[in-house]
Design an enzyme around this catalytic site. Structure first.
Site, PDB file in Angstrom:
ATOM      1  CD  GLU A   1      -2.694  -1.178   2.600  1.00  0.00           C
ATOM      2  OE1 GLU A   1      -2.378  -0.493   3.592  1.00  0.00           O
ATOM      3  OE2 GLU A   1      -3.763  -1.788   2.534  1.00  0.00           O
ATOM      4  N   PRO A   2       1.713   1.443  -0.988  1.00  0.00           N
ATOM      5  CG  PRO A   2       2.934   1.389  -2.985  1.00  0.00           C
ATOM      6  CD  PRO A   2       1.930   0.608  -2.179  1.00  0.00           C
ATOM      7  N   GLY A   3       2.124   4.950  -0.577  1.00  0.00           N
ATOM      8  CA  GLY A   3       1.610   6.277  -0.911  1.00  0.00           C
ATOM      9  C   GLY A   3       2.794   7.189  -1.189  1.00  0.00           C
ATOM     10  NE  ARG A   4       6.059   9.304   3.795  1.00  0.00           N
ATOM     11  CZ  ARG A   4       5.406  10.206   4.541  1.00  0.00           C
ATOM     12  NH1 ARG A   4       5.606  11.482   4.352  1.00  0.00           N
ATOM     13  NH2 ARG A   4       4.591   9.828   5.510  1.00  0.00           N
TER      14      ARG A   4
ATOM     15  NE  ARG B   1       4.687  14.996   5.305  1.00  0.00           N
ATOM     16  CZ  ARG B   1       5.945  14.849   5.612  1.00  0.00           C
ATOM     17  NH1 ARG B   1       6.839  15.717   5.170  1.00  0.00           N
ATOM     18  NH2 ARG B   1       6.347  13.849   6.359  1.00  0.00           N
TER      19      ARG B   1
ATOM     20  CB  CYS C   1      -2.460  35.317  11.779  1.00  0.00           C
ATOM     21  SG  CYS C   1      -2.111  36.758  12.735  1.00  0.00           S
ATOM     22  CD  GLU C   2      -1.199  28.541  14.225  1.00  0.00           C
ATOM     23  OE1 GLU C   2      -2.441  28.598  14.212  1.00  0.00           O
ATOM     24  OE2 GLU C   2      -0.547  27.628  14.759  1.00  0.00           O
TER      25      GLU C   2
HETATM   26  N1  LLP Z   1      -1.791   1.971   4.345  1.00  0.00           N
HETATM   27  C1  LLP Z   1      -2.289   2.421   5.507  1.00  0.00           C
HETATM   28  C2  LLP Z   1      -3.201   1.567   6.272  1.00  0.00           C
HETATM   29  C3  LLP Z   1      -1.916   3.694   5.989  1.00  0.00           C
HETATM   30  O1  LLP Z   1      -2.400   4.114   7.143  1.00  0.00           O
HETATM   31  C4  LLP Z   1      -1.019   4.494   5.230  1.00  0.00           C
HETATM   32  C5  LLP Z   1      -0.633   5.805   5.698  1.00  0.00           C
HETATM   33  C6  LLP Z   1      -0.534   3.979   4.019  1.00  0.00           C
HETATM   34  C7  LLP Z   1      -0.938   2.715   3.600  1.00  0.00           C
HETATM   35  C8  LLP Z   1       0.414   4.732   3.142  1.00  0.00           C
HETATM   36  O2  LLP Z   1       1.628   4.973   3.797  1.00  0.00           O
HETATM   37  P1  LLP Z   1       2.873   5.627   3.010  1.00  0.00           P
HETATM   38  O3  LLP Z   1       3.378   4.611   2.009  1.00  0.00           O
HETATM   39  O4  LLP Z   1       2.385   6.840   2.318  1.00  0.00           O
HETATM   40  O5  LLP Z   1       3.834   5.939   4.066  1.00  0.00           O
HETATM   41  N2  LLP Z   1       0.353  12.628   7.048  1.00  0.00           N
HETATM   42  C9  LLP Z   1       1.587  11.904   7.340  1.00  0.00           C
HETATM   43  C10 LLP Z   1       1.529  10.504   6.863  1.00  0.00           C
HETATM   44  C11 LLP Z   1       0.403   9.692   7.444  1.00  0.00           C
HETATM   45  C12 LLP Z   1       0.354   8.306   6.882  1.00  0.00           C
HETATM   46  C13 LLP Z   1      -0.783   7.557   7.404  1.00  0.00           C
HETATM   47  N3  LLP Z   1      -0.956   6.262   6.857  1.00  0.00           N
HETATM   48  C14 LLP Z   1       2.759  12.655   6.734  1.00  0.00           C
HETATM   49  O6  LLP Z   1       2.545  13.710   6.147  1.00  0.00           O
HETATM   50  O7  LLP Z   1       3.905  12.249   6.852  1.00  0.00           O
END
Ligand code: LLP
Length: 417
Positions: free
Chosen positions: A273-276, A312, A342-343
């Site tokens: 489940e990659p996002g970042r 972030r 404004c903070e």
């Molecule tokens: N799967 C699940 C169940 C998750 O909770 C997350 C992210 C991902 C996949 C994707 O994770 P990644 O590959 O993107 O690391 N807002 C924070 C990041 C929160 C991530 C929460 N869960 C930031 O800006 O660093």
């Protein structure tokens, strides 16, 4: 590299970002490289060669519809955390059979929507399980579920983005696994498709994924011993990226997959489940310098972008690299780069050694593709910025700027005028 410097100007693929800034009437804005998105996705695809797998892009990281459509065309699945993410994934054309709905507080309408479309659903708790049963009944569909197990492996990251340790709000109590298995056995509307875990985000060591995979494999053995056919192991997302841009060795998708390859079973597919690591380094957040000031002690570069568009650094005290997009020829100082909100929490970077810019100079925050636009707000009534995509030498607007009129429309209700 999609972002590179030539003659002191920053380029995104074939285009000079200063030219883009002059052409685009709006500031600040987000800019993405299509090539980089493709490259990042393909790195996962290549890493998973020979393994039955689903790459479930975590839509929460960046939900731009154009980007989603592109990832879907590349073959991606989608990982969702809300009914709205499910709807946008459907709009982008993702295959529901390659979607997973995660979350510790999924509502009944969200679950029914997922059940109706044949999306896999992760079971997070006893109450969540009961809600999934109701949803399956209401949708009249058999639902494939994954049990979210908490492997209690420390991902060694900021505590806000650590999710797979014992005190986390996510996942079942492992001691209750048999209860869940018994319940699933008794419910003909449910099918156990597999197990899920997600350790956290910004993880920089493959050994962490390996430890979790070993533990998850033990759970799979226990579950199989009870007569279940476990189709998938979902190890979540979480791979970090090089925000510091120091060239630090961050594991690649291939490093990640190779570190667990020998633990995988041929008859258990892998979901990741990659996002970042797919979208983070594909974008920059482009600002203009409003002015430079000092309080006699500290020096500030004030930009038009702020914590409203990119939170972030303020929220996690994290580092995202900052630099100019054009030549700036004056002395270097230690600057806090701050926005107009404004903070005092409003900063994009602290204590950065930067040259002293002229007013209007272009400045970017790097690695702004993940959790930046997605976490933006209207604080101080700043409207969300537009997003642009560079496809080779072409510039495409992929989300228009939000306007005050858009905002004012929210007040057009029958109750108040
Ligand atoms: N799967 C699940 C169940 C998750 O909770 C997350 C992210 C991902 C996949 C994707 O994770 P990644 O590959 O993107 O690391 N807002 C924070 C990041 C929160 C991530 C929460 N869960 C930031 O800006 O660093």
């Amino acid at each position: 590299m999609s972002y590179h410097v030539k003659d002191n100007y920053l380029y995104c693929d074939g285009l000079r970002i200063k030219d883009i800034q002059e052409q685009v009437s709006h500031s600040p804005f987000y800019l993405y490289s299509l090539n980089q998105i493709t490259e990042n996705y393909k790195a996962y695809e290549a890493a998973l060669e020979g393994i039955e797998s689903i790459i479930g892009y975590a839509i929460k990281a960046n939900n731009n519809l154009a980007i989603l459509r592109h990832l879907r065309k590349l073959g991606s699945g989608a990982v969702l955390v809300s009914g709205n993410e499910l709807q946008i994934a459907l709009a982008a054309g993702f295959d529901p059979a390659q979607m997973v709905l995660n979350g510790n507080g999924k509502t009944l309408p969200e679950l029914i929507l997922a059940a109706r479309h044949g999306v896999m659903i992760n079971v997070d708790s006893e109450f969540d399980f009961t809600h999934i049963q109701h949803a399956a009944g209401a949708a009249g569909k058999k639902v494939n579920v994954l049990i979210r197990i908490n492997p209690d492996v420390d991902p060694q990251v900021h505590h806000y983005v650590s999710t797979g340790i014992k005190n986390s709000k996510f996942g079942i109590r492992n001691e209750k696994l048999n209860w869940f298995l018994d319940q699933i056995k008794c419910d003909s509307n449910l099918n156990l498709a597999g197990v899920h875990c997600h350790l956290g985000s910004t993880i920089k060591k493959t050994s962490i994924f390996r430890d979790a995979t070993e533990l998850m494999m033990e759970f799979i053995n226990v579950i199989r011993d009870q007569g279940f056919d476990v189709k998938y192991l979902n190890i979540g997302g979480g791979l970090g990226i090089d925000y510091e841009r120091t060239g630090e060795e961050i594991p690649s998708p291939a490093d990640l997959i190779n570190s667990i390859r020998d633990l995988l079973k041929p008859d258990v597919g892998l979901i990741i489940e990659p996002g970042r690591s797919i979208i983070g380094n594909t974008a920059v957040f482009v600002n203009r310098v409003v002015g430079v000031k000092t309080n006699g002690n500290k020096h500030f570069i004030v930009t038009d972008g702020s914590m409203a568009e990119l939170i972030r650094p303020s929220l996690y005290d994290t580092y995202q690299h900052i630099d100019f997009i054009e030549p700036v020829d004056s002395e270097i100082e230690a600057y806090d780069v701050v926005g107009p909100v404004c903070e005092s929490a409003d900063f994009l970077g602290k204590d950065r050694s930067l040259k002293t810019p002229h007013e209007g100079a272009g400045l970017v925050v790097y690695d702004a593709g993940a959790y930046c636009y997605a976490m933006s707000s209207n604080y101080n009534l700043k409207m969300r910025p537009p997003e642009y995509l560079v496809d080779g030498e072409n510039l495409i607007e992929i989300r228009r700027a939000e306007t005050l009129d858009d905002y004012m429309r929210l007040f057009e209700t029958s109750q108040y005028s």
